[in-house]
Structure formats: structure tokens, C-alpha cells
Design a protein around this motif. Structure first.
Motif, PDB file in Angstrom:
ATOM      1  N   MET A   1      26.629   9.261 -16.435  1.00  0.00           N
ATOM      2  CA  MET A   1      27.608   9.588 -17.464  1.00  0.00           C
ATOM      3  C   MET A   1      28.697   8.532 -17.309  1.00  0.00           C
ATOM      4  SD  MET A   1      26.559  12.329 -19.067  1.00  0.00           S
ATOM      5  CE  MET A   1      28.025  12.859 -19.935  1.00  0.00           C
ATOM      6  N   LEU A   2      28.991   7.815 -18.399  1.00  0.00           N
ATOM      7  CA  LEU A   2      29.977   6.734 -18.344  1.00  0.00           C
ATOM      8  C   LEU A   2      31.123   6.995 -19.309  1.00  0.00           C
ATOM      9  CD1 LEU A   2      27.798   3.477 -18.411  1.00  0.00           C
ATOM     10  CD2 LEU A   2      28.997   4.459 -16.470  1.00  0.00           C
ATOM     11  N   ASN A   3      32.314   6.652 -18.874  1.00  0.00           N
ATOM     12  CA  ASN A   3      33.460   6.664 -19.761  1.00  0.00           C
ATOM     13  C   ASN A   3      33.717   5.210 -20.153  1.00  0.00           C
ATOM     14  OD1 ASN A   3      35.644   7.391 -21.264  1.00  0.00           O
ATOM     15  ND2 ASN A   3      36.987   7.756 -19.518  1.00  0.00           N
ATOM     16  N   ILE A   4      33.176   4.813 -21.292  1.00  0.00           N
ATOM     17  CA  ILE A   4      33.262   3.424 -21.733  1.00  0.00           C
ATOM     18  C   ILE A   4      34.520   3.221 -22.570  1.00  0.00           C
ATOM     19  CG2 ILE A   4      32.129   1.596 -23.045  1.00  0.00           C
ATOM     20  CD1 ILE A   4      29.482   2.946 -22.466  1.00  0.00           C
ATOM     21  N   LYS A   5      35.261   2.195 -22.192  1.00  0.00           N
ATOM     22  CA  LYS A   5      36.451   1.792 -22.943  1.00  0.00           C
ATOM     23  C   LYS A   5      36.220   0.383 -23.468  1.00  0.00           C
ATOM     24  CE  LYS A   5      39.260   4.542 -19.861  1.00  0.00           C
ATOM     25  NZ  LYS A   5      40.074   4.500 -18.668  1.00  0.00           N
ATOM     26  N   ALA A   6      37.021  -0.039 -24.415  1.00  0.00           N
ATOM     27  CA  ALA A   6      36.849  -1.359 -25.027  1.00  0.00           C
ATOM     28  C   ALA A   6      36.844  -2.488 -23.995  1.00  0.00           C
ATOM     29  CB  ALA A   6      37.936  -1.604 -26.059  1.00  0.00           C
ATOM     30  N   ASP A   7      37.594  -2.329 -22.910  1.00  0.00           N
ATOM     31  CA  ASP A   7      37.669  -3.390 -21.905  1.00  0.00           C
ATOM     32  C   ASP A   7      36.724  -3.159 -20.718  1.00  0.00           C
ATOM     33  OD1 ASP A   7      39.061  -1.228 -20.904  1.00  0.00           O
ATOM     34  OD2 ASP A   7      40.715  -2.426 -20.094  1.00  0.00           O
ATOM     35  N   SER A   8      35.831  -2.176 -20.829  1.00  0.00           N
ATOM     36  CA  SER A   8      34.868  -1.909 -19.760  1.00  0.00           C
ATOM     37  C   SER A   8      33.891  -3.066 -19.619  1.00  0.00           C
ATOM     38  CB  SER A   8      34.078  -0.629 -20.046  1.00  0.00           C
ATOM     39  OG  SER A   8      34.907   0.493 -20.056  1.00  0.00           O
ATOM     40  N   LYS A   9      33.508  -3.334 -18.404  1.00  0.00           N
ATOM     41  CA  LYS A   9      32.529  -4.386 -18.121  1.00  0.00           C
ATOM     42  C   LYS A   9      31.158  -3.732 -17.962  1.00  0.00           C
ATOM     43  CE  LYS A   9      35.595  -7.674 -17.721  1.00  0.00           C
ATOM     44  NZ  LYS A   9      35.848  -8.517 -18.847  1.00  0.00           N
ATOM     45  N   LEU A  10      30.235  -4.105 -18.814  1.00  0.00           N
ATOM     46  CA  LEU A  10      28.866  -3.618 -18.723  1.00  0.00           C
ATOM     47  C   LEU A  10      27.961  -4.793 -18.373  1.00  0.00           C
ATOM     48  CD1 LEU A  10      28.804  -1.324 -21.888  1.00  0.00           C
ATOM     49  CD2 LEU A  10      29.189  -0.651 -19.518  1.00  0.00           C
ATOM     50  N   ALA A  11      26.886  -4.513 -17.687  1.00  0.00           N
ATOM     51  CA  ALA A  11      26.030  -5.576 -17.166  1.00  0.00           C
ATOM     52  C   ALA A  11      25.334  -6.395 -18.248  1.00  0.00           C
ATOM     53  CB  ALA A  11      24.987  -4.983 -16.223  1.00  0.00           C
ATOM     54  N   MET A  12      24.812  -5.740 -19.272  1.00  0.00           N
ATOM     55  CA  MET A  12      23.952  -6.451 -20.212  1.00  0.00           C
ATOM     56  C   MET A  12      24.494  -6.531 -21.638  1.00  0.00           C
ATOM     57  SD  MET A  12      20.825  -7.008 -18.545  1.00  0.00           S
ATOM     58  CE  MET A  12      19.691  -6.998 -19.886  1.00  0.00           C
ATOM     59  N   THR A  13      25.604  -5.886 -21.927  1.00  0.00           N
ATOM     60  CA  THR A  13      26.098  -5.868 -23.297  1.00  0.00           C
ATOM     61  C   THR A  13      27.614  -5.711 -23.315  1.00  0.00           C
ATOM     62  OG1 THR A  13      25.724  -4.899 -25.479  1.00  0.00           O
ATOM     63  CG2 THR A  13      25.844  -3.376 -23.619  1.00  0.00           C
ATOM     64  N   ASP A  14      28.160  -5.815 -24.479  1.00  0.00           N
ATOM     65  CA  ASP A  14      29.596  -5.681 -24.682  1.00  0.00           C
ATOM     66  C   ASP A  14      29.943  -4.212 -24.929  1.00  0.00           C
ATOM     67  OD1 ASP A  14      32.289  -6.717 -25.387  1.00  0.00           O
ATOM     68  OD2 ASP A  14      31.729  -6.004 -27.386  1.00  0.00           O
ATOM     69  N   ALA A  15      30.988  -3.734 -24.301  1.00  0.00           N
ATOM     70  CA  ALA A  15      31.390  -2.330 -24.426  1.00  0.00           C
ATOM     71  C   ALA A  15      31.698  -1.954 -25.877  1.00  0.00           C
ATOM     72  CB  ALA A  15      32.592  -2.043 -23.538  1.00  0.00           C
ATOM     73  N   ASN A  16      32.349  -2.847 -26.613  1.00  0.00           N
ATOM     74  CA  ASN A  16      32.668  -2.558 -28.016  1.00  0.00           C
ATOM     75  C   ASN A  16      31.405  -2.361 -28.851  1.00  0.00           C
ATOM     76  OD1 ASN A  16      35.504  -2.467 -28.055  1.00  0.00           O
ATOM     77  ND2 ASN A  16      35.587  -4.694 -27.946  1.00  0.00           N
ATOM     78  N   THR A  17      30.380  -3.120 -28.567  1.00  0.00           N
ATOM     79  CA  THR A  17      29.110  -2.986 -29.283  1.00  0.00           C
ATOM     80  C   THR A  17      28.523  -1.607 -29.058  1.00  0.00           C
ATOM     81  OG1 THR A  17      28.700  -5.355 -29.023  1.00  0.00           O
ATOM     82  CG2 THR A  17      26.805  -3.975 -29.565  1.00  0.00           C
ATOM     83  N   VAL A  18      28.557  -1.136 -27.818  1.00  0.00           N
ATOM     84  CA  VAL A  18      28.029   0.191 -27.483  1.00  0.00           C
ATOM     85  C   VAL A  18      28.840   1.276 -28.192  1.00  0.00           C
ATOM     86  CG1 VAL A  18      27.607   1.842 -25.621  1.00  0.00           C
ATOM     87  CG2 VAL A  18      27.135  -0.585 -25.257  1.00  0.00           C
ATOM     88  N   ILE A  19      30.145   1.179 -28.103  1.00  0.00           N
ATOM     89  CA  ILE A  19      31.024   2.175 -28.719  1.00  0.00           C
ATOM     90  C   ILE A  19      30.809   2.234 -30.229  1.00  0.00           C
ATOM     91  CG2 ILE A  19      33.443   2.752 -29.213  1.00  0.00           C
ATOM     92  CD1 ILE A  19      34.094   1.559 -26.395  1.00  0.00           C
ATOM     93  N   GLN A  20      30.797   1.083 -30.871  1.00  0.00           N
ATOM     94  CA  GLN A  20      30.621   1.039 -32.324  1.00  0.00           C
ATOM     95  C   GLN A  20      29.262   1.582 -32.747  1.00  0.00           C
ATOM     96  OE1 GLN A  20      31.424  -3.019 -33.412  1.00  0.00           O
ATOM     97  NE2 GLN A  20      33.627  -2.828 -33.012  1.00  0.00           N
ATOM     98  N   SER A  21      28.233   1.258 -31.993  1.00  0.00           N
ATOM     99  CA  SER A  21      26.892   1.740 -32.326  1.00  0.00           C
ATOM    100  C   SER A  21      26.785   3.254 -32.176  1.00  0.00           C
ATOM    101  CB  SER A  21      25.853   1.050 -31.436  1.00  0.00           C
ATOM    102  OG  SER A  21      24.562   1.466 -31.778  1.00  0.00           O
ATOM    103  N   ILE A  22      27.382   3.795 -31.123  1.00  0.00           N
ATOM    104  CA  ILE A  22      27.352   5.245 -30.923  1.00  0.00           C
ATOM    105  C   ILE A  22      28.145   5.948 -32.024  1.00  0.00           C
ATOM    106  CG2 ILE A  22      28.075   7.142 -29.419  1.00  0.00           C
ATOM    107  CD1 ILE A  22      27.367   5.339 -27.031  1.00  0.00           C
ATOM    108  N   GLU A  23      29.298   5.395 -32.388  1.00  0.00           N
ATOM    109  CA  GLU A  23      30.107   5.999 -33.456  1.00  0.00           C
ATOM    110  C   GLU A  23      29.383   5.939 -34.806  1.00  0.00           C
ATOM    111  OE1 GLU A  23      33.808   3.883 -33.176  1.00  0.00           O
ATOM    112  OE2 GLU A  23      34.583   5.243 -31.626  1.00  0.00           O
ATOM    113  N   LYS A  24      28.701   4.834 -35.069  1.00  0.00           N
ATOM    114  CA  LYS A  24      28.038   4.641 -36.359  1.00  0.00           C
ATOM    115  C   LYS A  24      26.686   5.349 -36.430  1.00  0.00           C
ATOM    116  CE  LYS A  24      26.163   1.020 -39.305  1.00  0.00           C
ATOM    117  NZ  LYS A  24      24.998   0.223 -39.007  1.00  0.00           N
ATOM    118  N   ASP A  25      25.834   5.124 -35.411  1.00  0.00           N
ATOM    119  CA  ASP A  25      24.446   5.600 -35.449  1.00  0.00           C
ATOM    120  C   ASP A  25      24.182   6.822 -34.563  1.00  0.00           C
ATOM    121  OD1 ASP A  25      23.805   3.390 -37.109  1.00  0.00           O
ATOM    122  OD2 ASP A  25      23.565   2.125 -35.335  1.00  0.00           O
TER     123      ASP A  25
END
Length: 99
Positions: free
Chosen positions: A43-67
Motif C-alpha cells: 500500500m503506497l501513499n504516492i505524492k507528486a514528488d514521490s520517487k518510483l523505480a520505473m515510472t513518474d508518480a504524476n503519471t500513476v496518479i493521473q492514470s488512477i484518477e482518470k482510468d
């Protein structure tokens, strides 16, 4: 954004991020079929400035919000032969320039 991360037992290095734990309703059935039974990783609390290994945090957040989900696929395989050919060509170019 708090999200649940699941790994695929069928596809190596493939992860599914969803907004709510065990709520796969937004994920298309065809994707879940290919993904296989999801195994909760974290379980992750992803923020815009979070460092993820393989992708950008904003991309994950936007995709979850949209899709309602984000699918992380493994990186493409490295073609070591092609990398060696490029390196060798560069080395030969440097060698020929010194003549």
C-alpha cells in the motif's frame, strides 16, 4: 494518493496500481485475465514528488484518477548484441581518427 500495488504472477515485473485495495472493478476484464490472480505487494501513499523505480508518480496518479488503475509493464529487454555493435563502431571510429 493512497493506492494498492499488486504484482502479476503470470507476467514478470508487471504491476497494477489501484485506488482501493481489492477493488478491481475499474480494471478491464481482459487485462485481469492476462494479469492473472493479483498478489498484493504494498500500500503506497504516492505524492507528486514521490520517487518510483520505473515510472513518474504524476503519471500513476493521473492514470488512477482518470482510468481507476495504472499498469506498470517491465522495461523492454536490452539488446546486448546491438549495444556491443554500437560501442564497437564508436571504438573503431576513434581508432581510425588517430591514424
Amino acid at each position: 494518493m493512497l493506492c494498492a500495488v499488486y504484482k502479476s504472477i503470470r507476467k514478470s515485473q508487471t504491476y497494477l496500481f489501484i485506488a482501493k485495495r481489492d477493488n478491481f472493478e475499474p480494471v478491464p476484464d481482459a487485462l485481469l485475465t492476462q494479469f492473472g490472480p493479483p498478489a498484493l505487494v504494498s500500500m503506497l501513499n504516492i505524492k507528486a514528488d514521490s520517487k518510483l523505480a520505473m515510472t513518474d508518480a504524476n503519471t500513476v496518479i493521473q492514470s488512477i484518477e482518470k482510468d481507476g488503475f495504472y499498469l506498470q509493464l517491465p522495461p523492454p529487454p536490452v539488446d546486448y548484441l546491438e549495444e556491443h555493435k554500437k560501442w564497437r563502431k564508436k571504438q573503431l571510429g576513434i581508432f581510425n581518427e588517430t591514424d
